[in-house]
Design a protein around this motif. Structure first.
Motif, PDB file in Angstrom:
ATOM      1  N   ALA A  71      40.449  36.041  33.954  1.00  0.00           N
ATOM      2  CA  ALA A  71      41.590  36.648  34.626  1.00  0.00           C
ATOM      3  C   ALA A  71      42.760  35.667  34.699  1.00  0.00           C
ATOM      4  O   ALA A  71      43.922  36.040  34.470  1.00  0.00           O
ATOM      5  N   HIS A  96      44.309  35.528  31.088  1.00  0.00           N
ATOM      6  CA  HIS A  96      44.915  36.693  30.444  1.00  0.00           C
ATOM      7  C   HIS A  96      45.849  37.511  31.340  1.00  0.00           C
ATOM      8  O   HIS A  96      46.661  38.284  30.820  1.00  0.00           O
ATOM      9  N   CYS A  97      45.728  37.394  32.651  1.00  0.00           N
ATOM     10  CA  CYS A  97      46.514  38.262  33.537  1.00  0.00           C
ATOM     11  C   CYS A  97      47.937  37.745  33.728  1.00  0.00           C
ATOM     12  O   CYS A  97      48.176  36.539  33.824  1.00  0.00           O
ATOM     13  N   SER A 147      49.603  39.191  36.361  1.00  0.00           N
ATOM     14  CA  SER A 147      49.712  39.356  37.806  1.00  0.00           C
ATOM     15  C   SER A 147      48.780  38.381  38.512  1.00  0.00           C
ATOM     16  O   SER A 147      47.904  37.770  37.886  1.00  0.00           O
ATOM     17  N   TYR A 200      38.695  41.601  42.221  1.00  0.00           N
ATOM     18  CA  TYR A 200      39.336  42.413  41.179  1.00  0.00           C
ATOM     19  C   TYR A 200      38.922  43.867  41.373  1.00  0.00           C
ATOM     20  O   TYR A 200      37.795  44.231  41.081  1.00  0.00           O
ATOM     21  N   ASP A 237      42.868  46.733  39.710  1.00  0.00           N
ATOM     22  CA  ASP A 237      43.989  45.829  39.445  1.00  0.00           C
ATOM     23  C   ASP A 237      44.252  45.725  37.951  1.00  0.00           C
ATOM     24  O   ASP A 237      43.840  46.592  37.164  1.00  0.00           O
ATOM     25  N   GLU A 238      44.895  44.647  37.544  1.00  0.00           N
ATOM     26  CA  GLU A 238      45.182  44.442  36.124  1.00  0.00           C
ATOM     27  C   GLU A 238      43.906  44.282  35.313  1.00  0.00           C
ATOM     28  O   GLU A 238      43.811  44.771  34.178  1.00  0.00           O
ATOM     29  N   VAL A 239      42.900  43.619  35.880  1.00  0.00           N
ATOM     30  CA  VAL A 239      41.634  43.387  35.163  1.00  0.00           C
ATOM     31  C   VAL A 239      40.924  44.705  34.888  1.00  0.00           C
ATOM     32  O   VAL A 239      40.640  45.060  33.732  1.00  0.00           O
ATOM     33  N   SER A 254      42.939  47.177  32.714  1.00  0.00           N
ATOM     34  CA  SER A 254      42.942  46.781  31.299  1.00  0.00           C
ATOM     35  C   SER A 254      41.630  47.137  30.617  1.00  0.00           C
ATOM     36  O   SER A 254      41.619  47.654  29.482  1.00  0.00           O
ATOM     37  N   ALA A 310      48.619  45.923  32.941  1.00  0.00           N
ATOM     38  CA  ALA A 310      47.374  46.109  32.184  1.00  0.00           C
ATOM     39  C   ALA A 310      47.646  46.593  30.767  1.00  0.00           C
ATOM     40  O   ALA A 310      48.551  47.406  30.533  1.00  0.00           O
ATOM     41  N   LYS A 355      44.231  43.239  26.572  1.00  0.00           N
ATOM     42  CA  LYS A 355      43.672  42.387  27.626  1.00  0.00           C
ATOM     43  C   LYS A 355      42.267  42.857  27.991  1.00  0.00           C
ATOM     44  O   LYS A 355      41.366  42.042  28.210  1.00  0.00           O
TER      45      LYS A 355
END
Length: 250
Positions: A146, A149-150, A152, A160, A163-165, A168, A216, A220
C-alpha cells in the motif's frame, strides 16, 4: 499448471489429482458493507482472487470462498451478515476434516477479512492437532504494498477498508461491481478506545469508507494481488518443506 478450481471441476478430476500430494487453498471472506461504491461481497471476492494467484503455481485445489465471516463490527450497516466466531471456527474445521478424509496433504487458509483472524487461527490449531498441516495467512506484506502503490494515505495504520487498496483490487477482479462515481473519501476520527473494546464502526463512521477510494485503478489492484502472492510464496515453500510435502515450487 493452474489450480483445480472447484467452480469448474468435476469430482473425477479431483480424484485423479489426489493420486499425488495435493494442497488445498480455502479463501475466507465476509458479507459486510464496503461503502456506497462497493458490493457486500468484497472480502470474499478479493480473497478468492488472491487465493487463485497463490494456488495456481502450486497446482492446488482452489476451493470456493467461504462467503460469510465474523463481521460483527459492521452489523449496524444494513446488508452485513455475520457468523459467530465459534460457528466460523467450526465451519473451517469441518471443511478441513473433509479435505483430510479425501486425501488432501495440507491446507492453506487465505483470510480476506480482519474479523476472521482469530477463528481462523483456532481452526488451524484444531486441524493441525488432527494431523492436517494447516497454514494460515492474511495478506502478507500488504502495508508495504500500500505504501508503494497508493496515492492516498490510509485512514489508520494497517487499516484498509473500502479504500484505494480494496477498490483497486475490485477494479482488477470485478470492475462491473464497482460504482466508482459513488466513491468518496472518509477519514473518521477513531475513538480513543478503538481496538480495546467491542465497537460498531457505524458509531463513528456514517459512510463505512476508511480512506480515499478515488485514486483506485485496476493496475494498482493487480499489483496488490501479485505482490501479496509473491510475499506468500516463500512462506508457503517453507511450510511445505517443513512438512515434507513435495509439490510444484511456488
Amino acid at each position: 499448471m493452474p489450480a483445480l478450481d472447484f467452480a469448474f471441476t468435476p469430482w473425477t478430476d479431483v480424484e485423479a489429482r489426489l493420486t499425488r500430494p495435493t494442497v488445498a487453498v480455502l479463501p475466507l471472506g465476509a458479507v459486510e458493507q464496503h461503502g456506497a461504491h462497493l458490493p457486500l461481497t468484497v472480502d470474499a471476492d478479493l480473497a478468492l482472487g488472491v487465493a487463485r494467484a497463490i494456488a495456481d503455481p502450486l497446482d492446488a485445489l482452489l476451493l470456493p470462498a467461504m462467503p460469510y465471516g465474523d463481521a460483527w463490527n459492521n452489523a449496524a450497516y444494513p446488508g452485513t451478515l455475520s457468523l459467530s466466531p465459534a460457528t466460523l471456527r467450526a465451519a473451517i474445521t469441518d471443511i478441513g476434516k473433509g479435505l483430510q478424509e479425501m486425501g488432501v496433504s495440507s491446507l492453506i487458509l487465505l483470510n480476506g477479512h480482519f474479523g476472521n483472524h482469530e477463528p481462523m487461527l483456532l481452526a488451524a490449531r484444531d486441524l493441525a492437532g488432527g494431523g492436517l498441516p494447516c497454514l494460515h495467512l492474511d495478506y502478507p506484506g500488504l502495508a508495504e504494498l500500500a505504501e508503494k502503490h497508493c496515492d492516498s494515505t490510509p485512514a489508520a495504520p494497517h487499516f484498509y477498508h473500502a479504500d484505494e487498496v480494496e477498490t483497486s483490487m475490485m477494479l482488477a477482479l470485478r470492475p462491473d461491481a464497482v460504482r466508482i462515481a459513488d466513491a468518496a473519501p472518509s477519514y473518521p476520527t477513531f475513538p480513543a478506545t478503538f481496538g480495546a473494546e467491542p465497537m460498531q464502526l457505524r458509531s463513528f463512521n456514517p459512510s463505512g469508507v476508511f480512506g480515499d477510494p478515488r485514486p483506485a485503478t485496476a493496475n494498482k489492484g493487480r499489483a496488490f494481488i501479485e505482490g501479496i502472492a509473491a510475499n506468500a510464496a516463500p512462506i508457503i515453500a517453507a511450510f511445505l518443506h517443513r512438512h515434507g510435502i513435495a509439490v510444484i515450487e511456488p
